[in-house]
Motif scaffolding. Structure first.
Motif, PDB file in Angstrom:
ATOM      1  N   VAL A 102       0.816  -1.224   0.000  1.00 17.55           N
ATOM      2  CA  VAL A 102       0.000   0.000   0.000  1.00 17.55           C
ATOM      3  C   VAL A 102       0.851   1.275   0.000  1.00 17.55           C
ATOM      4  CG1 VAL A 102      -1.679   1.353   1.324  1.00 17.55           C
ATOM      5  CG2 VAL A 102      -2.064  -1.095   0.938  1.00 17.55           C
ATOM      6  N   PRO A 103       1.830   1.425   0.911  1.00 17.72           N
ATOM      7  CA  PRO A 103       2.658   2.645   0.821  1.00 17.72           C
ATOM      8  C   PRO A 103       3.470   2.709  -0.466  1.00 17.72           C
ATOM      9  CG  PRO A 103       3.493   1.145   2.517  1.00 17.72           C
ATOM     10  CD  PRO A 103       2.162   0.632   2.099  1.00 17.72           C
ATOM     11  N   MET A 104       3.918   1.575  -0.937  1.00 16.77           N
ATOM     12  CA  MET A 104       4.646   1.517  -2.207  1.00 16.77           C
ATOM     13  C   MET A 104       3.751   1.991  -3.346  1.00 16.77           C
ATOM     14  SD  MET A 104       6.474  -1.857  -3.787  1.00 16.77           S
ATOM     15  CE  MET A 104       7.495  -1.789  -5.273  1.00 16.77           C
ATOM     16  N   ALA A 105       2.487   1.570  -3.330  1.00 18.64           N
ATOM     17  CA  ALA A 105       1.538   1.964  -4.369  1.00 18.64           C
ATOM     18  C   ALA A 105       1.220   3.451  -4.289  1.00 18.64           C
ATOM     19  CB  ALA A 105       0.261   1.135  -4.243  1.00 18.64           C
ATOM     20  N   ALA A 106       1.108   3.996  -3.084  1.00 17.50           N
ATOM     21  CA  ALA A 106       0.792   5.418  -2.916  1.00 17.50           C
ATOM     22  C   ALA A 106       1.895   6.297  -3.495  1.00 17.50           C
ATOM     23  CB  ALA A 106       0.588   5.737  -1.434  1.00 17.50           C
ATOM     24  N   ILE A 107       3.142   5.952  -3.202  1.00 16.67           N
ATOM     25  CA  ILE A 107       4.279   6.699  -3.751  1.00 16.67           C
ATOM     26  C   ILE A 107       4.314   6.556  -5.271  1.00 16.67           C
ATOM     27  CG2 ILE A 107       6.797   6.828  -3.840  1.00 16.67           C
ATOM     28  CD1 ILE A 107       5.675   7.906  -1.249  1.00 16.67           C
ATOM     29  N   ALA A 108       4.079   5.339  -5.757  1.00 20.79           N
ATOM     30  CA  ALA A 108       4.107   5.084  -7.201  1.00 20.79           C
ATOM     31  C   ALA A 108       3.027   5.868  -7.918  1.00 20.79           C
ATOM     32  CB  ALA A 108       3.931   3.583  -7.464  1.00 20.79           C
ATOM     33  N   MET A 109       1.870   6.010  -7.301  1.00 21.94           N
ATOM     34  CA  MET A 109       0.759   6.737  -7.912  1.00 21.94           C
ATOM     35  C   MET A 109       1.124   8.217  -8.099  1.00 21.94           C
ATOM     36  SD  MET A 109      -3.151   6.906  -6.521  1.00 21.94           S
ATOM     37  CE  MET A 109      -4.449   7.764  -7.394  1.00 21.94           C
ATOM     38  N   ALA A 110       1.713   8.824  -7.060  1.00 24.60           N
ATOM     39  CA  ALA A 110       2.121  10.222  -7.166  1.00 24.60           C
ATOM     40  C   ALA A 110       3.216  10.402  -8.212  1.00 24.60           C
ATOM     41  CB  ALA A 110       2.599  10.720  -5.800  1.00 24.60           C
ATOM     42  N   ALA A 111       4.176   9.469  -8.232  1.00 23.65           N
ATOM     43  CA  ALA A 111       5.265   9.553  -9.191  1.00 23.65           C
ATOM     44  C   ALA A 111       4.771   9.363 -10.618  1.00 23.65           C
ATOM     45  CB  ALA A 111       6.327   8.505  -8.863  1.00 23.65           C
ATOM     46  N   SER A 112       3.771   8.496 -10.808  1.00 25.83           N
ATOM     47  CA  SER A 112       3.212   8.257 -12.135  1.00 25.83           C
ATOM     48  C   SER A 112       2.540   9.518 -12.674  1.00 25.83           C
ATOM     49  CB  SER A 112       2.204   7.106 -12.075  1.00 25.83           C
ATOM     50  OG  SER A 112       1.646   6.853 -13.341  1.00 25.83           O
ATOM     51  N   PHE A 113       1.876  10.256 -11.790  1.00 22.39           N
ATOM     52  CA  PHE A 113       1.277  11.532 -12.202  1.00 22.39           C
ATOM     53  C   PHE A 113       2.359  12.475 -12.733  1.00 22.39           C
ATOM     54  CE2 PHE A 113       0.026  15.908 -11.479  1.00 22.39           C
ATOM     55  CZ  PHE A 113      -1.274  15.953 -11.949  1.00 22.39           C
ATOM     56  N   GLY A 114       3.479  12.547 -12.025  1.00 22.16           N
ATOM     57  CA  GLY A 114       4.590  13.383 -12.480  1.00 22.16           C
ATOM     58  C   GLY A 114       5.152  12.916 -13.803  1.00 22.16           C
ATOM     59  N   GLY A 115       5.256  11.612 -13.984  1.00 22.23           N
ATOM     60  CA  GLY A 115       5.745  11.077 -15.249  1.00 22.23           C
ATOM     61  C   GLY A 115       4.821  11.387 -16.402  1.00 22.23           C
ATOM     62  N   ALA A 116       3.505  11.362 -16.141  1.00 18.37           N
ATOM     63  CA  ALA A 116       2.531  11.677 -17.188  1.00 18.37           C
ATOM     64  C   ALA A 116       2.643  13.140 -17.607  1.00 18.37           C
ATOM     65  CB  ALA A 116       1.115  11.373 -16.697  1.00 18.37           C
ATOM     66  N   VAL A 117       2.887  14.028 -16.647  1.00 19.96           N
ATOM     67  CA  VAL A 117       3.082  15.444 -16.965  1.00 19.96           C
ATOM     68  C   VAL A 117       4.267  15.606 -17.911  1.00 19.96           C
ATOM     69  CG1 VAL A 117       3.684  17.715 -16.029  1.00 19.96           C
ATOM     70  CG2 VAL A 117       2.065  16.247 -14.800  1.00 19.96           C
ATOM     71  N   LEU A 118       5.357  14.884 -17.609  1.00 21.95           N
ATOM     72  CA  LEU A 118       6.553  14.965 -18.452  1.00 21.95           C
ATOM     73  C   LEU A 118       6.308  14.332 -19.816  1.00 21.95           C
ATOM     74  CD1 LEU A 118       9.496  15.925 -18.434  1.00 21.95           C
ATOM     75  CD2 LEU A 118      10.149  13.656 -17.636  1.00 21.95           C
ATOM     76  N   ALA A 119       5.493  13.267 -19.860  1.00 18.23           N
ATOM     77  CA  ALA A 119       5.228  12.560 -21.122  1.00 18.23           C
ATOM     78  C   ALA A 119       4.583  13.462 -22.155  1.00 18.23           C
ATOM     79  CB  ALA A 119       4.339  11.340 -20.868  1.00 18.23           C
ATOM     80  N   ALA A 120       3.829  14.436 -21.690  1.00 18.84           N
ATOM     81  CA  ALA A 120       3.149  15.334 -22.618  1.00 18.84           C
ATOM     82  C   ALA A 120       4.110  16.328 -23.271  1.00 18.84           C
ATOM     83  CB  ALA A 120       2.053  16.101 -21.882  1.00 18.84           C
ATOM     84  N   ASN A 121       5.340  16.413 -22.744  1.00 21.13           N
ATOM     85  CA  ASN A 121       6.275  17.430 -23.225  1.00 21.13           C
ATOM     86  C   ASN A 121       7.634  16.891 -23.660  1.00 21.13           C
ATOM     87  OD1 ASN A 121       4.660  19.930 -22.392  1.00 21.13           O
ATOM     88  ND2 ASN A 121       4.768  18.795 -20.479  1.00 21.13           N
ATOM     89  N   LEU A 122       7.908  15.604 -23.438  1.00 25.43           N
ATOM     90  CA  LEU A 122       9.243  15.074 -23.706  1.00 25.43           C
ATOM     91  C   LEU A 122       9.148  13.780 -24.502  1.00 25.43           C
ATOM     92  CD1 LEU A 122      12.144  15.893 -22.875  1.00 25.43           C
ATOM     93  CD2 LEU A 122      11.976  14.232 -21.025  1.00 25.43           C
ATOM     94  N   PRO A 123       9.886  13.623 -25.602  1.00 26.28           N
ATOM     95  CA  PRO A 123       9.820  12.392 -26.400  1.00 26.28           C
ATOM     96  C   PRO A 123      10.404  11.195 -25.657  1.00 26.28           C
ATOM     97  CG  PRO A 123      11.574  13.821 -27.200  1.00 26.28           C
ATOM     98  CD  PRO A 123      10.804  14.614 -26.191  1.00 26.28           C
ATOM     99  N   ALA A 124       9.711  10.056 -25.760  1.00 29.69           N
ATOM    100  CA  ALA A 124      10.161   8.841 -25.072  1.00 29.69           C
ATOM    101  C   ALA A 124      11.508   8.360 -25.601  1.00 29.69           C
ATOM    102  CB  ALA A 124       9.121   7.737 -25.233  1.00 29.69           C
ATOM    103  N   SER A 125      11.875   8.756 -26.825  1.00 37.90           N
ATOM    104  CA  SER A 125      13.123   8.295 -27.429  1.00 37.90           C
ATOM    105  C   SER A 125      14.343   8.724 -26.625  1.00 37.90           C
ATOM    106  CB  SER A 125      13.242   8.832 -28.860  1.00 37.90           C
ATOM    107  OG  SER A 125      13.197  10.249 -28.866  1.00 37.90           O
ATOM    108  N   VAL A 126      14.193   9.763 -25.809  1.00 34.54           N
ATOM    109  CA  VAL A 126      15.304  10.233 -24.980  1.00 34.54           C
ATOM    110  C   VAL A 126      15.715   9.148 -23.984  1.00 34.54           C
ATOM    111  CG1 VAL A 126      15.968  11.937 -23.229  1.00 34.54           C
ATOM    112  CG2 VAL A 126      14.627  12.642 -25.222  1.00 34.54           C
ATOM    113  N   PHE A 127      14.753   8.386 -23.506  1.00 36.77           N
ATOM    114  CA  PHE A 127      15.004   7.432 -22.433  1.00 36.77           C
ATOM    115  C   PHE A 127      15.169   5.985 -22.910  1.00 36.77           C
ATOM    116  CE2 PHE A 127      12.655  11.000 -20.764  1.00 36.77           C
ATOM    117  CZ  PHE A 127      13.371  11.334 -19.626  1.00 36.77           C
TER     118      PHE A 127
END
Length: 264
Positions: free
Chosen positions: A83-108
């Motif tokens: 559960v705590p692992m999932a809570a942290i992952a959920m917040a981090a996934s939101f941040g990753g989605a924000v970046l996905a809208a502005n950065l090409p996946a090919s960089v990574f």
């Protein structure tokens, strides 16, 4: 509200349903269903990469939720870690989605390919890894390591996606000492949260094609249930074998993408 089904042909609909069913099964066993589902999504006429990623998350959350519930009923994973692992992952996934809208996946992608190769070699040459649960950390340190794993992989899932379940499983096995079956059970709970975190960004921005997402969701639910039942019945050795096959396929797919991106 855009459904995504307005101009799609019946043959493509059938292909997407089959891909969603197969992706749900693979995701429930070892993760990596996005390798199947995301390319099928890109066949939809006029779909953008962000719409494909967002709708893929919509479909996947149905499958990961179904497999998480199925695993919990049969394996009973420790929720004090999940559960705590999932809570942290959920917040981090939101941040990753924000970046996905502005950065090409090919960089990574080159970094991800190297990481996958290392994971495959580690798993292939350590046949005893993941057979039994032998926790590597105790007390506070155990939960800190779990939350770090959830944060890093959650961010990756929101930003790119394919292989998230596989990364979660190998991290839970290698860094924390869980058996493959128990790692799969916990990974599904975390993966459900990362899908939700990404959708918290994508839905308000209108990136989800709802009709297509719900269709994928139904197929994912069926595949997720069947995959979880198969994994529980066959055990950790079976999960390990499927894991190596899926990771190998991910290496080929992402390696091919990197090669094509490097061409003039």
């Amino acid at each position: 509200m855009v459904s995504g089904l307005e101009s799609i042909q019946l043959g493509t609909v059938i292909l997407i349903v089959v891909a969603g069913l197969a992706a749900g099964w693979v995701d429930a066993v070892v993760g990596g269903g996005g390798l199947i589902q995301l390319p099928a999504m890109l066949l939809v006429p006029g779909i953008s990469p962000v719409q494909a990623l967002a709708t893929n998350k919509m479909g996947s959350i149905f499958g990961t939720t179904t497999s998480a519930v199925t695993y919990y009923g049969r394996v009973r994973p420790d929720l004090r870690t999940a559960v705590p692992m999932a809570a942290i992952a959920m917040a981090a996934s939101f941040g990753g989605a924000v970046l996905a809208a502005n950065l090409p996946a090919s960089v990574f992608k080159p970094i991800i390919v190297v990481a996958l190769i290392a994971v495959a070699l580690f798993t292939a040459f350590q046949p005893g890894v993941g057979e039994l649960t032998k926790l590597r950390h105790e007390g506070h340190r155990h939960y800190v390591v779990a939350c770090v794993i959830g944060g890093v992989i959650g961010f990756y899932d929101g930003m790119i996606g394919p292989g998230t379940g596989s990364f979660l499983i190998i991290a839970l096995v290698s860094a924390m000492g869980y058996a493959f079956l128990e790692a799969s059970a916990k990974a599904k709970i975390v993966n459900m949260a990362t899908n939700a975190g990404a959708l918290l960004f994508f839905v308000p921005h209108g990136a989800v094609l709802w009709g297509l997402g719900l269709l994928l969701g139904l197929a994912n639910m069926a595949g997720g249930y069947l995959g979880a039942c198969t994994a529980v019945r066959q055990g950790s050795r079976f999960v390990r074998i499927v894991f190596l096959v899926v990771v190998g396929a991910l290496i080929i797919k992402l390696g091919s993408d990197v090669w094509q991106d490097s061409l003039p």
